[in-house]
Design an enzyme around this catalytic site. Structure first.
Site, PDB file in Angstrom:
ATOM      1  N   ASP A  50      -8.758   6.820   9.063  1.00 30.25           N
ATOM      2  CA  ASP A  50      -9.716   5.605   8.593  1.00 30.25           C
ATOM      3  C   ASP A  50      -9.844   4.585   9.736  1.00 30.25           C
ATOM      4  OD1 ASP A  50     -11.526   4.587   6.609  1.00 30.25           O
ATOM      5  OD2 ASP A  50      -9.969   2.792   6.403  1.00 30.25           O
ATOM      6  N   ALA A 101     -11.413   2.053   4.078  1.00 32.86           N
ATOM      7  CA  ALA A 101     -10.420   2.358   2.839  1.00 32.86           C
ATOM      8  C   ALA A 101     -10.577   1.029   1.900  1.00 32.86           C
ATOM      9  CB  ALA A 101      -9.063   2.512   3.494  1.00 32.86           C
ATOM     10  N   GLU A 110     -11.854   1.276  17.910  1.00 37.26           N
ATOM     11  CA  GLU A 110     -12.896   1.109  16.951  1.00 37.26           C
ATOM     12  C   GLU A 110     -14.054   0.164  16.927  1.00 37.26           C
ATOM     13  OE1 GLU A 110     -10.243   1.006  13.272  1.00 37.26           O
ATOM     14  OE2 GLU A 110     -11.213  -0.891  12.944  1.00 37.26           O
ATOM     15  N   ILE A 142       0.668  -1.189  -0.133  1.00 32.95           N
ATOM     16  CA  ILE A 142      -0.109   0.103  -0.080  1.00 32.95           C
ATOM     17  C   ILE A 142       0.833   1.165  -0.122  1.00 32.95           C
ATOM     18  CG2 ILE A 142      -1.741   1.281   1.149  1.00 32.95           C
ATOM     19  CD1 ILE A 142      -2.863  -1.902   2.258  1.00 32.95           C
TER      20      ILE A 142
END
Ligand code: NAI
Length: 345
Positions: free
Chosen positions: A255, A294, A260, A155
């Site tokens: 993101d 993402a 989370e 990435i």
């Protein structure tokens, strides 16, 4: 027929998994709940479990899966920090999807950056209300700015190419710099000190947890933009908030977020959010949060389903090797991976 308990199932997962699963005799039992110690018994009668980033595969969960006769944990993600690989070794095989669309993640990182710096999110809301004022929407040119990329794997390197398309100077830091890549590697400190924009693309490990903490933020340029599409735990979110309040951090594009697991991926509108830190971050005009989105492109979803189905099939083949098997031994002895002829145990 191989039966797989599919935890944390979302509507967008099902079409691609049904398509590839039904072709190869795999039956997915879709469960909305996440896998953890309280829910592990839902895997009873299944040969494998299929999990995502916020399922928890601790030593306790592994022991219970083993007792239930489950022999495979198939991650439908690249990151696997939520699985205790050491505990799994010798009991339950673990496979992942190393790459499904690095483009999806790198492009999302750039989308967040452009949105944030050019105030697109603000402009969008304004023009919908017929507010055509430009006050407060001033951005800055990317051309000539320095972007620091931490982690130059699949990435990170695509993100670097995208940034070069904007004529940005790229600095990079990686524990294992890519040889002959033409990438300008510097020390982490130099990257922190010289970058106008910093984007995180390394995995979450014991070493990288809170890589961005108050000491790191202290070293950064005033007004730095921080992008995290990797894992929330890479950033100490308290320190980030302090950096934003002190006007040191110019903007944050997130993101992912350390806590989370209990919040992201669900519709919580109409509820009171218990996480004060996340609420405060979201309330900041220079913070953009997306909910671990993402990866979410059609191409990525298809690749995830295809690779996961192939991983499952190869793991249940007698003597079959799976290139995407993760194991504690491979992690610690490169040798093991190189000599892999069959499953890891
Ligand atoms: P990769 O394995 O190809 O690259 C990771 C790079 O980080 C490697 O070059 C490695 O040497 C480097 N690295 C490892 N430890 C490091 C350290 N301590 N300091 C600096 N660099 C270090 O991984 P890939 O595919 O590029 O993915 C990167 C991360 O992106 C994943 O670990 C995952 O957490 C995250 N991700 C997030 C998604 C999302 O939807 N937000 C989707 C997919 C991946």
């Amino acid at each position: 027929m191989i039966t797989v308990a599919f935890f944390d199932a979302k509507d967008y997962d099902k079409p691609s998994f049904e398509q590839y699963g039904s072709r190869h005799g795999i039956r997915f039992r879709y469960l909305e709940t996440k896998l953890n110690e309280d829910t592990v018994d839902l895997a009873k009668g299944c040969d494998a479990v299929c999990i995502f980033v916020n399922d928890t595969v601790s030593a306790e969960v592994i022991d219970r899966l083993y007792e239930l006769g489950v022999r495979l944990v198939a991650l439908r993600s690249a990151g696997y920090n939520n699985v205790d690989l050491q505990a799994a070794f010798g009991k339950v095989h673990v496979v992942h999807v190393p790459a499904y669309s690095p483009y999806a993640v790198a492009e999302h990182a750039m989308a967040l950056l452009l949105t944030s710096v050019r105030r697109i999110h603000k402009a969008y809301n304004r023009t919908r209300e017929f507010n055509f004022s430009l006050n407060g929407l001033t951005g800055f040119d990317f051309h000539g700015k320095t972007v620091g990329v931490i982690g130059t794997g699949r990435i990170g390197r695509i993100f670097i190419d995208i940034c070069r398309g904007f004529s940005m100077n790229v600095l990079a830091y990686d524990l294992f710099p890519a040889k002959d890549s033409g990438i300008d590697y510097v020390s982490l400190d130099e990257l922190l000190e010289k970058s106008d924009i910093i984007s995180l693309h390394c995995p979450l490990t014991e070493e990288t947890r809170h890589l961005i903490d108050s000491a790191a933020i202290e070293k950064m340029k005033k007004g730095v933009v921080i992008i995290n599409t990797s894992r929330g735990g890479l950033i100490d979110a308290d320190a980030l908030l302090e950096g934003i309040k002190a006007r040191k951090v110019g903007a944050a594009c997130l993101d992912v977020y350390e806590e989370e697991a209990d919040v992201f991926f669900e519709d919580r509108s109409g509820h009171i959010l218990n996480d004060d830190l996340l609420s405060r971050l979201i309330s900041m005009p220079n913070v953009i949060v997306t909910s671990h989105q993402a990866f979410l492109t059609h191409e990525a979803l298809n690749n995830i389903a295809e690779t996961t189905v192939n991983n499952i099939l190869s793991c249940f083949e007698k003597d079959g090797a799976c290139d995407n098997e993760l194991c504690y031994r491979c992690e610690n002895m490169e040798q093991c991976k190189k000599e892999r002829r069959g499953k890891c145990f």
